[in-house]
Scaffold this motif. Structure first.
Motif, mmCIF file in Angstrom:
data_model
loop_
_atom_site.group_PDB
_atom_site.id
_atom_site.type_symbol
_atom_site.label_atom_id
_atom_site.label_comp_id
_atom_site.label_asym_id
_atom_site.label_seq_id
_atom_site.Cartn_x
_atom_site.Cartn_y
_atom_site.Cartn_z
ATOM 1 N N LYS A 10 53.372 94.713 45.156
ATOM 2 C CA LYS A 10 52.336 93.921 44.499
ATOM 3 C C LYS A 10 51.492 94.748 43.525
ATOM 4 O O LYS A 10 50.639 94.209 42.845
ATOM 5 C CB LYS A 10 51.439 93.268 45.558
ATOM 6 C CG LYS A 10 52.195 92.267 46.428
ATOM 7 C CD LYS A 10 51.308 91.684 47.497
ATOM 8 C CE LYS A 10 52.053 90.776 48.436
ATOM 9 N NZ LYS A 10 52.589 89.575 47.856
ATOM 10 N N ILE A 11 51.724 96.045 43.465
ATOM 11 C CA ILE A 11 50.990 96.914 42.543
ATOM 12 C C ILE A 11 51.700 96.888 41.197
ATOM 13 O O ILE A 11 52.886 97.153 41.103
ATOM 14 C CB ILE A 11 50.881 98.351 43.091
ATOM 15 C CG1 ILE A 11 50.099 98.358 44.414
ATOM 16 C CG2 ILE A 11 50.204 99.269 42.063
ATOM 17 C CD1 ILE A 11 50.070 99.705 45.113
ATOM 18 N N LEU A 12 50.948 96.543 40.162
ATOM 19 C CA LEU A 12 51.488 96.430 38.806
ATOM 20 C C LEU A 12 50.847 97.462 37.895
ATOM 21 O O LEU A 12 49.746 97.942 38.176
ATOM 22 C CB LEU A 12 51.204 95.035 38.245
ATOM 23 C CG LEU A 12 51.693 93.836 39.059
ATOM 24 C CD1 LEU A 12 51.159 92.547 38.474
ATOM 25 C CD2 LEU A 12 53.200 93.814 39.104
ATOM 26 N N LEU A 13 51.508 97.763 36.801
ATOM 27 C CA LEU A 13 50.943 98.658 35.795
ATOM 28 C C LEU A 13 50.516 97.809 34.605
ATOM 29 O O LEU A 13 51.358 97.247 33.900
ATOM 30 C CB LEU A 13 51.972 99.706 35.369
ATOM 31 C CG LEU A 13 51.456 100.780 34.421
ATOM 32 C CD1 LEU A 13 50.376 101.623 35.096
ATOM 33 C CD2 LEU A 13 52.587 101.680 33.963
ATOM 34 N N MET A 52 37.665 96.144 37.559
ATOM 35 C CA MET A 52 38.269 94.823 37.521
ATOM 36 C C MET A 52 38.236 94.288 36.092
ATOM 37 O O MET A 52 37.286 94.527 35.364
ATOM 38 C CB MET A 52 37.468 93.895 38.434
ATOM 39 C CG MET A 52 37.905 92.466 38.440
ATOM 40 S SD MET A 52 36.703 91.442 39.293
ATOM 41 C CE MET A 52 35.738 90.883 37.920
ATOM 42 N N PHE A 53 39.291 93.585 35.688
ATOM 43 C CA PHE A 53 39.298 92.937 34.374
ATOM 44 C C PHE A 53 40.142 91.675 34.450
ATOM 45 O O PHE A 53 41.001 91.534 35.324
ATOM 46 C CB PHE A 53 39.807 93.881 33.277
ATOM 47 C CG PHE A 53 41.190 94.450 33.530
ATOM 48 C CD1 PHE A 53 42.335 93.762 33.125
ATOM 49 C CD2 PHE A 53 41.348 95.673 34.163
ATOM 50 C CE1 PHE A 53 43.595 94.288 33.347
ATOM 51 C CE2 PHE A 53 42.613 96.211 34.395
ATOM 52 C CZ PHE A 53 43.738 95.517 33.981
ATOM 53 N N GLN A 54 39.858 90.758 33.525
ATOM 54 C CA GLN A 54 40.625 89.512 33.480
ATOM 55 C C GLN A 54 41.812 89.695 32.546
ATOM 56 O O GLN A 54 41.690 90.294 31.478
ATOM 57 C CB GLN A 54 39.747 88.350 33.000
ATOM 58 C CG GLN A 54 40.401 87.006 33.196
ATOM 59 C CD GLN A 54 39.427 85.852 33.015
ATOM 60 O OE1 GLN A 54 38.420 85.982 32.334
ATOM 61 N NE2 GLN A 54 39.728 84.722 33.634
ATOM 62 N N LEU A 55 42.967 89.206 32.981
ATOM 63 C CA LEU A 55 44.183 89.341 32.185
ATOM 64 C C LEU A 55 44.150 88.425 30.970
ATOM 65 O O LEU A 55 43.537 87.357 31.007
ATOM 66 C CB LEU A 55 45.417 88.972 33.023
ATOM 67 C CG LEU A 55 46.082 90.073 33.829
ATOM 68 C CD1 LEU A 55 45.161 90.669 34.842
ATOM 69 C CD2 LEU A 55 47.334 89.550 34.482
ATOM 70 N N SER A 56 44.824 88.855 29.910
ATOM 71 C CA SER A 56 45.038 87.976 28.763
ATOM 72 C C SER A 56 46.216 87.067 29.100
ATOM 73 O O SER A 56 46.952 87.308 30.063
ATOM 74 C CB SER A 56 45.353 88.806 27.512
ATOM 75 O OG SER A 56 46.619 89.433 27.659
ATOM 76 N N GLU A 57 46.412 86.046 28.306
ATOM 77 C CA GLU A 57 47.540 85.125 28.520
ATOM 78 C C GLU A 57 48.869 85.878 28.493
ATOM 79 O O GLU A 57 49.739 85.659 29.327
ATOM 80 C CB GLU A 57 47.518 84.039 27.439
ATOM 81 C CG GLU A 57 48.502 82.918 27.683
ATOM 82 C CD GLU A 57 48.105 82.025 28.856
ATOM 83 O OE1 GLU A 57 48.993 81.755 29.684
ATOM 84 O OE2 GLU A 57 46.949 81.610 28.931
ATOM 85 N N GLU A 62 53.617 88.346 31.260
ATOM 86 C CA GLU A 62 54.427 89.532 31.538
ATOM 87 C C GLU A 62 54.375 89.906 33.018
ATOM 88 O O GLU A 62 55.391 90.257 33.606
ATOM 89 C CB GLU A 62 53.963 90.712 30.690
ATOM 90 C CG GLU A 62 54.317 90.571 29.229
ATOM 91 C CD GLU A 62 53.730 91.687 28.371
ATOM 92 O OE1 GLU A 62 53.144 92.641 28.920
ATOM 93 O OE2 GLU A 62 53.841 91.579 27.150
ATOM 94 N N SER A 63 53.202 89.840 33.639
ATOM 95 C CA SER A 63 53.076 90.213 35.047
ATOM 96 C C SER A 63 53.824 89.229 35.935
ATOM 97 O O SER A 63 54.442 89.618 36.923
ATOM 98 C CB SER A 63 51.609 90.305 35.474
ATOM 99 O OG SER A 63 51.007 89.022 35.518
ATOM 100 N N THR A 64 53.817 87.960 35.576
ATOM 101 C CA THR A 64 54.553 86.958 36.343
ATOM 102 C C THR A 64 56.044 87.208 36.228
ATOM 103 O O THR A 64 56.775 87.129 37.215
ATOM 104 C CB THR A 64 54.204 85.540 35.849
ATOM 105 O OG1 THR A 64 52.795 85.361 35.931
ATOM 106 C CG2 THR A 64 54.887 84.483 36.695
ATOM 107 N N ALA A 65 56.514 87.548 35.025
ATOM 108 C CA ALA A 65 57.937 87.850 34.827
ATOM 109 C C ALA A 65 58.326 89.094 35.602
ATOM 110 O O ALA A 65 59.389 89.142 36.225
ATOM 111 C CB ALA A 65 58.233 88.030 33.344
ATOM 112 N N LEU A 66 57.468 90.104 35.606
ATOM 113 C CA LEU A 66 57.749 91.346 36.322
ATOM 114 C C LEU A 66 57.856 91.090 37.819
ATOM 115 O O LEU A 66 58.784 91.531 38.473
ATOM 116 C CB LEU A 66 56.651 92.380 36.044
ATOM 117 C CG LEU A 66 56.775 93.716 36.750
ATOM 118 C CD1 LEU A 66 58.011 94.458 36.269
ATOM 119 C CD2 LEU A 66 55.539 94.556 36.519
#
Length: 176
Positions: A10-13, A52-57, A62-66
Motif C-alpha cells: 500500500k506504500i506508493l511513490l 500530508m497532501f491532496q492528490l491531483s486528478e 496513476e496511483s489507482t492504475a499502479l
C-alpha cells in the motif's frame, strides 16, 4: 495482526515521497475514510504539507492504475469519491495515531512504521550491492564485463508487461 508485506503493497511513490493513501490507511485502522479525514481536518495544524497532501486528478489516476497491477480493487473502491484522496508521508502517518487515539490505531501505526523501516533497509542493501558491483567492475578488466552486465540485468526489476486491449489478428503460417 497484519503482515508487513500487506502494508508495503500500500506504500506508493508520489512526488518523490513514499506515501499511503487515506483510503488504505482507513482500511488498516478499521475506520471509514470520511472519519479519518474528518479527524485530520479537526487537527489540521498537526498536518503540514510535508506530512500530508491532496492528490491531483492525474496522480490519483496513476496511483489507482499502479495499485490495480498488484491487487484487484474492491468493487466500487475509489469510483464514488466526492474529493480527491489525501496522501500521508511517514511523518503524517505517525501523527495519525495520536489523532485517531485508539488501541488499533497505535498497533497499526507500529506495523506501518516497521514496514517503512523494512523498505528503507531493502533500498539501502540494493544500493550497497550496486556499489560493490561497481567497485569489482573497476578492479577487474574487460573480460568480466559480460558477467557484470548480466548481474546488473538480474538486479534491475522487469518492466511490467501490459496486455493489449482489443482483438489481435493472427497471422497464418506461410508454410500452410
Amino acid at each position: 495482526m497484519l503482515p508487513v508485506e500487506t502494508i508495503q503493497d500500500k506504500i506508493l511513490l508520489l512526488r518523490g515521497q513514499k506515501v499511503m493513501l487515506d483510503e488504505d490507511l482507513a482500511e488498516l485502522y478499521g475506520v471509514e475514510t470520511k472519519v479519518l479525514n474528518q479527524a485530520v481536518k479537526r487537527h489540521s495544524k498537526r498536518f503540514p504539507p510535508d506530512f500530508m497532501f491532496q492528490l491531483s486528478e492525474e496522480e490519483y489516476t496513476e496511483s489507482t492504475a499502479l495499485r490495480s497491477q498488484f491487487v484487484t480493487l474492491k468493487k466500487g473502491r475509489g469510483s464514488h469519491r466526492k474529493y480527491l484522496p489525501y496522501a500521508f508521508t511517514e511523518q503524517g502517518i505517525a501523527m495519525l495515531s495520536g489523532v485517531l487515539n485508539s488501541d488499533r490505531a497505535i498497533e497499526v501505526n507500529i506495523l506501518i512504521m516497521r514496514a517503512f523501516v523494512k523498505l528503507r533497509e531493502m533500498i539501502a542493501s540494493h544500493k550497497d550491492l550496486a556499489k560493490k558491483l561497481d567497485e569489482l567492475e573497476m578492479k577487474y578488466d574487460a573480460q568480466f564485463a559480460i558477467v557484470f552486465d548480466a548481474m546488473r540485468q538480474i538486479m534491475t526489476p522487469p518492466e511490467p508487461k501490459r496486455k493489449k486491449i482489443g482483438f489481435v489478428k493472427e497471422e497464418k503460417n506461410k508454410a500452410d
